[in-house]
Scaffold this active site. Structure first.
Site, PDB file in Angstrom:
ATOM      1  N   GLU A 178     139.834  37.485 167.085  1.00 16.69           N
ATOM      2  CA  GLU A 178     140.176  37.924 165.724  1.00 16.69           C
ATOM      3  C   GLU A 178     139.383  39.144 165.244  1.00 16.69           C
ATOM      4  O   GLU A 178     139.358  39.420 164.041  1.00 16.69           O
ATOM      5  CB  GLU A 178     140.015  36.778 164.708  1.00 16.69           C
ATOM      6  CG  GLU A 178     140.816  35.530 165.071  1.00 16.69           C
ATOM      7  CD  GLU A 178     140.829  34.493 163.964  1.00 16.69           C
ATOM      8  OE1 GLU A 178     141.192  34.828 162.832  1.00 16.69           O
ATOM      9  OE2 GLU A 178     140.473  33.326 164.248  1.00 16.69           O
ATOM     10  N   ASP A 198     142.309  33.781 156.612  1.00 18.69           N
ATOM     11  CA  ASP A 198     142.343  32.404 157.080  1.00 18.69           C
ATOM     12  C   ASP A 198     143.565  32.224 157.986  1.00 18.69           C
ATOM     13  O   ASP A 198     144.581  32.910 157.842  1.00 18.69           O
ATOM     14  CB  ASP A 198     142.455  31.470 155.873  1.00 18.69           C
ATOM     15  CG  ASP A 198     142.242  30.020 156.236  1.00 18.69           C
ATOM     16  OD1 ASP A 198     141.109  29.542 156.088  1.00 18.69           O
ATOM     17  OD2 ASP A 198     143.209  29.365 156.676  1.00 18.69           O
ATOM     18  N   GLN A 263     133.899  17.107 151.962  1.00 20.78           N
ATOM     19  CA  GLN A 263     133.492  17.493 153.299  1.00 20.78           C
ATOM     20  C   GLN A 263     134.357  18.628 153.853  1.00 20.78           C
ATOM     21  O   GLN A 263     135.547  18.655 153.569  1.00 20.78           O
ATOM     22  CB  GLN A 263     133.697  16.286 154.259  1.00 20.78           C
ATOM     23  CG  GLN A 263     132.912  15.051 153.934  1.00 20.78           C
ATOM     24  CD  GLN A 263     131.442  15.199 154.330  1.00 20.78           C
ATOM     25  OE1 GLN A 263     131.097  15.937 155.243  1.00 20.78           O
ATOM     26  NE2 GLN A 263     130.592  14.536 153.621  1.00 20.78           N
ATOM     27  N   TYR A 266     134.970  21.809 159.412  1.00 21.70           N
ATOM     28  CA  TYR A 266     134.144  22.505 160.401  1.00 21.70           C
ATOM     29  C   TYR A 266     132.751  22.691 159.804  1.00 21.70           C
ATOM     30  O   TYR A 266     132.608  23.332 158.749  1.00 21.70           O
ATOM     31  CB  TYR A 266     134.780  23.849 160.761  1.00 21.70           C
ATOM     32  CG  TYR A 266     136.195  23.674 161.273  1.00 21.70           C
ATOM     33  CD1 TYR A 266     136.434  23.310 162.597  1.00 21.70           C
ATOM     34  CD2 TYR A 266     137.288  23.807 160.416  1.00 21.70           C
ATOM     35  CE1 TYR A 266     137.729  23.107 163.061  1.00 21.70           C
ATOM     36  CE2 TYR A 266     138.582  23.600 160.867  1.00 21.70           C
ATOM     37  CZ  TYR A 266     138.795  23.246 162.189  1.00 21.70           C
ATOM     38  OH  TYR A 266     140.066  23.034 162.633  1.00 21.70           O
ATOM     39  N   TYR A 267     131.743  22.143 160.500  1.00 19.29           N
ATOM     40  CA  TYR A 267     130.399  22.086 159.936  1.00 19.29           C
ATOM     41  C   TYR A 267     129.571  23.329 160.291  1.00 19.29           C
ATOM     42  O   TYR A 267     128.572  23.242 161.006  1.00 19.29           O
ATOM     43  CB  TYR A 267     129.713  20.774 160.349  1.00 19.29           C
ATOM     44  CG  TYR A 267     130.353  19.598 159.637  1.00 19.29           C
ATOM     45  CD1 TYR A 267     129.872  19.165 158.405  1.00 19.29           C
ATOM     46  CD2 TYR A 267     131.471  18.973 160.163  1.00 19.29           C
ATOM     47  CE1 TYR A 267     130.479  18.119 157.723  1.00 19.29           C
ATOM     48  CE2 TYR A 267     132.089  17.922 159.494  1.00 19.29           C
ATOM     49  CZ  TYR A 267     131.585  17.506 158.277  1.00 19.29           C
ATOM     50  OH  TYR A 267     132.197  16.475 157.605  1.00 19.29           O
ATOM     51  N   LEU A 269     128.603  26.906 157.813  1.00 15.46           N
ATOM     52  CA  LEU A 269     128.860  27.405 156.456  1.00 15.46           C
ATOM     53  C   LEU A 269     129.956  28.473 156.416  1.00 15.46           C
ATOM     54  O   LEU A 269     129.860  29.500 157.091  1.00 15.46           O
ATOM     55  CB  LEU A 269     127.575  27.981 155.836  1.00 15.46           C
ATOM     56  CG  LEU A 269     127.798  28.499 154.402  1.00 15.46           C
ATOM     57  CD1 LEU A 269     128.033  27.368 153.421  1.00 15.46           C
ATOM     58  CD2 LEU A 269     126.650  29.386 153.949  1.00 15.46           C
ATOM     59  N   HIS A 270     130.984  28.190 155.636  1.00 12.89           N
ATOM     60  CA  HIS A 270     132.045  29.176 155.395  1.00 12.89           C
ATOM     61  C   HIS A 270     132.555  28.987 153.969  1.00 12.89           C
ATOM     62  O   HIS A 270     132.490  27.895 153.416  1.00 12.89           O
ATOM     63  CB  HIS A 270     133.186  29.027 156.420  1.00 12.89           C
ATOM     64  CG  HIS A 270     133.804  27.671 156.421  1.00 12.89           C
ATOM     65  ND1 HIS A 270     133.276  26.620 157.135  1.00 12.89           N
ATOM     66  CD2 HIS A 270     134.894  27.182 155.790  1.00 12.89           C
ATOM     67  CE1 HIS A 270     134.018  25.544 156.946  1.00 12.89           C
ATOM     68  NE2 HIS A 270     135.014  25.857 156.128  1.00 12.89           N
TER      69      HIS A 270
END
Ligand code: M7G
Length: 330
Positions: A178, A198, A263, A266-267, A269-270
């Site tokens: 990307e 996104d 939650q 995807y863990y 930070l975004h």
């Protein structure tokens, strides 16, 4: 009648100063190629074997399908794209109109439009895991109230074992995927981030604008990990992300909803940047936390998100919900 600004095409260097009707419909490609010149790719879906429809929405014109591509589990998301205002002249002039019924001043038709004005945005996840199938399956949700203690004893051990792979995130940060879609990057390893469209946004109109800012800093799993120490990073994302969107899409910060999920799926930070009027999936109060509120809360209490009880919805067959039930917390 749709708001002209909302349904407008994406501004590009080429079309920025050209008056309305003369504008060409283009995406924000950086390689200068026109949409019509985009090469067709191999149709990986031609042998797709459908197993089941995981969920659908007639209102959103969206379908999630489970099946197989060459013996591999796959999820295909099909979504009819919005009608673009700038495409109307061609749509009216070059389509076939079939009458369904006429009564007094009322009549209904089927408008058969040229194929390029009738595309379906298609997302393919392959190979898909069981977790992907669950993510896309329609299910009842339950609201969980997670205390600091619950996070340590239930959520953290669960996400350490069960989270989605972050490979796609690292590919973006390392320019392995990307890279041509990046809208803005601040390369600073501590404060920097990559801002890009996104997966859910086809970039055809600003109406449903959706970008994500992915932090360069690794190890911040979610809102629970952020403290006042991260304020410079969060403020940098908020400020420079808005500036970049104004610059590229001519949409001011006052027209944006900027938030993080808790939650998340995807863990790493975004931050989500969506157009204010667009009801993006997951922008509801039970899951989205405005970044400006996060900043204020951390200013007031450096450990705000470490200590407070956070509520969020979990789907019926989410393993984390099972853990909360086993612990007698639901
Ligand atoms: P999230 O809050 O972790 O979870 O957001 P959600 O998916 O349940 O909302 C992750 C965001 O990253 C979502 O908005 C996804 O659509 C987006 N996303 C996921 N993947 C796998 C990709 C990808 O490969 N590329 C891009 N550009 N966005 C992605």
């Amino acid at each position: 009648m749709a708001n002209a600004a909302a349904k407008r095409e994406i501004p590009t260097a080429e079309n920025k100063d050209v008056p309305g009707d003369a504008k060409r419909v283009k995406t924000d490609r950086t390689d200068g190629r026109d949409e019509e010149e985009e090469p067709e790719c191999e149709n990986v879906l031609c042998g797709f074997q459908t197993s089941s429809v995981l969920s659908d929405s007639a209102r959103e014109k969206l379908l999630f399908v489970h099946g197989k591509i060459a013996d591999q589990e796959a999820v295909v998301v099909l979504e009819k794209t919005p009608i673009r205002e700038d495409a109307l002249p061609e749509l009216f002039a070059r389509s076939t109109l079939r009458l369904e019924m006429r009564n007094d001043i009322y009549s209904t038709y089927r408008l058969q439009v040229p194929p390029h004005l009738n595309e379906i945005k298609t997302t393919v996840v392959c190979p898909a895991t069981q977790k992907h199938l669950k993510k896309y399956q329609r299910q009842e949700s339950f609201l969980v109230e997670e205390t600091e203690q619950d996070y340590e004893s239930i959520t953290l051990p669960y996400i350490q074992q069960q989270s989605f792979s972050l490979q796609w995130v690292y590919n973006i940060l390392e320019k392995k995927a990307e890279a041509d879609r990046i809208v803005y990057e601040d390369p600073d390893p501590e404060l920097g981030f990559v801002l890009l469209p996104d997966l859910k946004w086809d970039q055809k109109q600003v109406d449903d604008l959706y970008l994500i800012a992915v932090a360069h800093q690794r190890g911040i799993k979610s809102l629970r990990d952020v403290t006042s120490e991260h304020l410079p990073l969060l403020q940098n994302i908020l400020q420079k992300g808005k500036e970049a969107i104004l610059q590229r899409y001519e949409l001011p910060g006052s027209g944006l909803r900027v938030y993080v999920h808790y939650q998340p799926s995807y863990y790493h930070l975004h931050v989500h940047f969506t157009k204010l009027g667009y009801e993006a999936p997951g922008c509801g109060v039970e899951r989205a936390h405005l970044l400006s509120d996060v900043v204020q809360n951390l200013r007031a209490d450096p450990r705000f998100y470490k200590t407070r009880t956070l509520s969020f919805p979990l789907r019926a067959d989410d393993g984390l919900l099972g853990r909360f039930r086993e612990a007698g917390r639901l």
